[in-house]
Design a protein around this motif. Structure first.
Motif, mmCIF file in Angstrom:
data_model
loop_
_atom_site.group_PDB
_atom_site.id
_atom_site.type_symbol
_atom_site.label_atom_id
_atom_site.label_comp_id
_atom_site.label_asym_id
_atom_site.label_seq_id
_atom_site.Cartn_x
_atom_site.Cartn_y
_atom_site.Cartn_z
ATOM 1 N N ARG A 68 1.150 -1.025 -0.166
ATOM 2 C CA ARG A 68 -0.487 0.051 0.437
ATOM 3 C C ARG A 68 0.847 1.286 0.320
ATOM 4 N NH1 ARG A 68 -5.759 0.013 1.191
ATOM 5 N NH2 ARG A 68 -6.521 -2.088 0.334
ATOM 6 N N LEU A 69 1.849 1.037 0.720
ATOM 7 C CA LEU A 69 2.255 2.418 1.026
ATOM 8 C C LEU A 69 3.924 2.531 -0.364
ATOM 9 C CD1 LEU A 69 4.053 1.778 4.478
ATOM 10 C CD2 LEU A 69 2.920 3.500 3.719
ATOM 11 N N LEU A 70 3.476 1.671 -1.161
ATOM 12 C CA LEU A 70 4.133 1.868 -2.903
ATOM 13 C C LEU A 70 3.148 2.712 -3.536
ATOM 14 C CD1 LEU A 70 6.525 -1.576 -2.704
ATOM 15 C CD2 LEU A 70 7.504 1.268 -2.203
ATOM 16 N N TYR A 71 2.166 1.646 -3.744
ATOM 17 C CA TYR A 71 1.331 2.201 -4.548
ATOM 18 C C TYR A 71 0.704 3.652 -3.992
ATOM 19 C CZ TYR A 71 -3.111 1.841 -6.552
ATOM 20 O OH TYR A 71 -3.802 2.316 -8.546
ATOM 21 N N LEU A 72 0.407 3.641 -3.158
ATOM 22 C CA LEU A 72 0.369 5.576 -2.614
ATOM 23 C C LEU A 72 1.539 6.174 -3.062
ATOM 24 C CD1 LEU A 72 -1.445 7.440 -0.807
ATOM 25 C CD2 LEU A 72 0.101 7.064 0.640
ATOM 26 N N SER A 73 2.041 6.008 -2.842
ATOM 27 C CA SER A 73 3.723 6.826 -3.645
ATOM 28 C C SER A 73 4.023 7.245 -5.071
ATOM 29 C CB SER A 73 5.145 6.118 -3.608
ATOM 30 O OG SER A 73 5.961 6.765 -3.733
ATOM 31 N N ARG A 74 3.305 5.756 -5.689
ATOM 32 C CA ARG A 74 3.681 5.631 -6.974
ATOM 33 C C ARG A 74 2.308 6.784 -7.860
ATOM 34 N NH1 ARG A 74 4.185 -0.188 -6.563
ATOM 35 N NH2 ARG A 74 2.117 -0.267 -7.385
ATOM 36 N N VAL A 75 1.002 6.818 -6.738
ATOM 37 C CA VAL A 75 -0.586 7.155 -7.521
ATOM 38 C C VAL A 75 0.433 8.966 -7.059
ATOM 39 C CG1 VAL A 75 -2.533 8.139 -6.404
ATOM 40 C CG2 VAL A 75 -1.499 5.499 -6.712
ATOM 41 N N GLN A 76 1.260 9.770 -6.164
ATOM 42 C CA GLN A 76 1.407 11.039 -5.659
ATOM 43 C C GLN A 76 2.204 11.115 -6.756
ATOM 44 O OE1 GLN A 76 2.243 10.026 -1.453
ATOM 45 N NE2 GLN A 76 1.405 11.959 -1.506
ATOM 46 N N ALA A 77 2.821 10.049 -7.205
ATOM 47 C CA ALA A 77 4.199 10.730 -8.155
ATOM 48 C C ALA A 77 3.292 11.194 -9.670
ATOM 49 C CB ALA A 77 5.048 9.493 -8.629
ATOM 50 N N HIS A 78 2.342 10.688 -10.328
ATOM 51 C CA HIS A 78 2.266 11.127 -10.659
ATOM 52 C C HIS A 78 0.915 11.789 -11.099
ATOM 53 C CE1 HIS A 78 0.159 6.949 -11.450
ATOM 54 N NE2 HIS A 78 -0.357 7.776 -11.690
ATOM 55 N N GLY A 119 -6.546 3.442 2.802
ATOM 56 C CA GLY A 119 -7.269 2.633 1.868
ATOM 57 C C GLY A 119 -7.915 3.818 1.019
ATOM 58 N N LEU A 120 -8.317 4.634 1.979
ATOM 59 C CA LEU A 120 -9.263 5.428 1.837
ATOM 60 C C LEU A 120 -7.937 7.247 1.402
ATOM 61 C CD1 LEU A 120 -11.952 5.931 4.444
ATOM 62 C CD2 LEU A 120 -12.631 5.312 1.955
ATOM 63 N N SER A 121 -6.882 6.943 2.164
ATOM 64 C CA SER A 121 -6.028 7.822 1.711
ATOM 65 C C SER A 121 -5.450 7.419 -0.075
ATOM 66 C CB SER A 121 -4.752 7.961 2.504
ATOM 67 O OG SER A 121 -3.472 8.670 1.921
ATOM 68 N N ILE A 122 -5.415 6.191 -0.276
ATOM 69 C CA ILE A 122 -5.133 6.190 -1.922
ATOM 70 C C ILE A 122 -6.097 6.409 -2.909
ATOM 71 C CG2 ILE A 122 -5.681 4.344 -3.286
ATOM 72 C CD1 ILE A 122 -3.282 2.931 -1.340
ATOM 73 N N VAL A 123 -7.445 6.768 -2.070
ATOM 74 C CA VAL A 123 -9.271 7.057 -2.769
ATOM 75 C C VAL A 123 -8.732 8.413 -3.153
ATOM 76 C CG1 VAL A 123 -11.301 7.622 -2.365
ATOM 77 C CG2 VAL A 123 -10.190 5.061 -1.930
ATOM 78 N N ARG A 124 -8.290 9.351 -2.622
ATOM 79 C CA ARG A 124 -8.577 10.826 -2.234
ATOM 80 C C ARG A 124 -7.522 11.251 -3.006
ATOM 81 N NH1 ARG A 124 -5.867 13.520 2.335
ATOM 82 N NH2 ARG A 124 -4.204 13.298 1.425
#
Length: 404
Positions: free
Chosen positions: A216-226, A360-365
């Motif tokens: 989840r941390l890696l996925y969140l990092s990828r989302v924020q990167a782009h 989970g909801l942080s990723i959604v946001r």
């Protein structure tokens, strides 16, 4: 003899012309900083929030940038005790003398600065830089103030520190558990088959939790990167729902769980399909994990429809609304504003499953930030929870994401 006279006349003429040229001073005169009228100070073109004060702290000038950003709060900012103390220090600051004793354009009073937090009307962290404006003949009692709002930067720093602290805690818990059971297995517990099997099962659960958290941390990092790159693909919502249904269908084979679909036809959005699938999966996972009590029936409704126009809940007319509604136990209203914070959890899971990652909801946001969407969550104890995701239509200008 004639040549000598001509040469002498030439020398005399050259000296006369040299004396007639304007003399360039080696240093500026003592009154080169003659004070000008306050109205003549060019503060408006400055690319910063600038204010000019007199010796008593009264406002003489406010440039357009400061008026636009701070409005009527400029006076309250400058009346703050820290600002008054910095003003006194700026007025007392002497002009450094040059080694030769002559005036120099570089000999300016030093800059005095201060940082403080103003609590009203909203909390703001402000940084002020003050410099006395030099001037001759006793007219050097004006001070230039440059104001900078550091609220967002400070909030970002605080969020980073909180994130590191929370992430460290979340990672430390399963690691400590694994370390403890390894030590136990190296001792007498390792000789007992029952205890060994029990400990290994717990270690497997903790390692899976650790893997989920890192993923989840890696996925969140990828989302924020782009996050700044808006999606370009046009996605059919029916196709999107079909992918989600294939992912979650096995979770509803358990007795007492029901999934209902209410999907309109011909709905198109400009989106990243994989990311929107992740949004819906996270919201459905939360409904399953924190919805009904273990053993109680749970119904989740997955819907997709056109947004009604006009609708004040959304930033623009039109668009598509994706909904996840459950008839579970719900939650108290004070939890709602914090649901998208990293590692924030309402309570223990009600489905008997392990603790979630709190991401989970942080990723959604962050995904909705990229899509220009909005997330609206409504819930009450005993009345279930409804999550509505608004997405702009395929051809619309993207809006800013807000969680309500």
């Amino acid at each position: 003899m004639v040549l000598v006279c001509v040469a002498l006349a030439g020398w005399v003429l050259a000296v006369w012309l040299l004396l007639r040229q304007p003399r360039v001073p080696t240093s500026p005169p003592d009154d080169y900083l003659t004070p000008v009228s306050p109205a003549d100070l060019p503060v408006d073109p400055l690319p910063a929030c600038a204010v000019v004060l007199d010796g008593l702290g009264a406002i003489v000038q406010v440039n357009e940038e400061a008026a636009s950003q701070f409005g009527e709060t400029v006076g309250a900012i400058l009346r703050h005790p820290a600002a008054r103390a910095a003003l006194s220090a700026a007025l007392r600051a002497p002009v450094p003398a040059s080694p030769s004793g002559s005036s120099n354009r570089g000999d300016l009073p030093p800059v005095c600065s201060t940082t403080f937090t103003l609590d009203v009307p909203v909390p703001r962290t402000l940084h002020l830089m003050l410099r006395r404006l030099p001037g001759g003949k006793g007219q050097d009692r004006r001070v230039l103030v440059v104001l900078t709002d550091r609220s967002e930067a400070q909030a970002a720093d605080r969020m980073r520190m909180d994130f590191v602290a929370h992430a460290s805690h979340e990672l430390r818990t399963p690691l400590a558990s694994l370390s403890g059971f390894i030590d136990a297995l190296q001792g007498a517990a390792g000789e007992n088959p029952v205890m060994r099997h029990q400990f290994l099962d717990i270690m497997r659960q903790q390692s899976e939790r650790l893997k989920r958290l890192i993923d989840r941390l890696l996925y969140l990092s990828r989302v924020q990167a782009h996050e700044h790159q808006r999606p370009r693909d046009v996605v059919d919502v029916a196709d999107l729902m079909a992918v989600v249904l294939g992912e979650v269908a096995p979770r509803f084979e358990q007795e007492g769980r029901t999934l209902k679909l209410e999907i309109e036809n011909d709905l198109l959005v400009r989106a990243d399909e994989d990311e929107m699938v992740q949004v819906l999966l996270n919201l459905i996972e939360n409904a399953l994990r924190y919805g009904a009590q273990e053993g109680d029936p749970l119904t989740i409704t997955l819907s997709a429809r056109r947004a009604a126009s006009p609708d004040d809940r959304w930033p623009a007319d039109g668009g598509v609304i994706l909904g996840i509604e459950d008839n579970g136990c719900g939650m108290e209203a004070h939890h709602l504003p914090r649901l998208t914070e990293r590692f924030y959890r309402v309570g223990a899971p009600t489905d008997g499953a392990g603790q979630g990652t709190g991401l989970g909801l942080s990723i959604v946001r962050h995904i909705l930030d990229r899509h220009g969407g909005r997330l609206r969550i409504a819930s009450a104890p005993g009345k279930g929870t409804t999550c509505l995701v608004w997405l702009p239509p395929a051809g619309a200008t993207l809006a800013v994401s807000v969680v309500e």
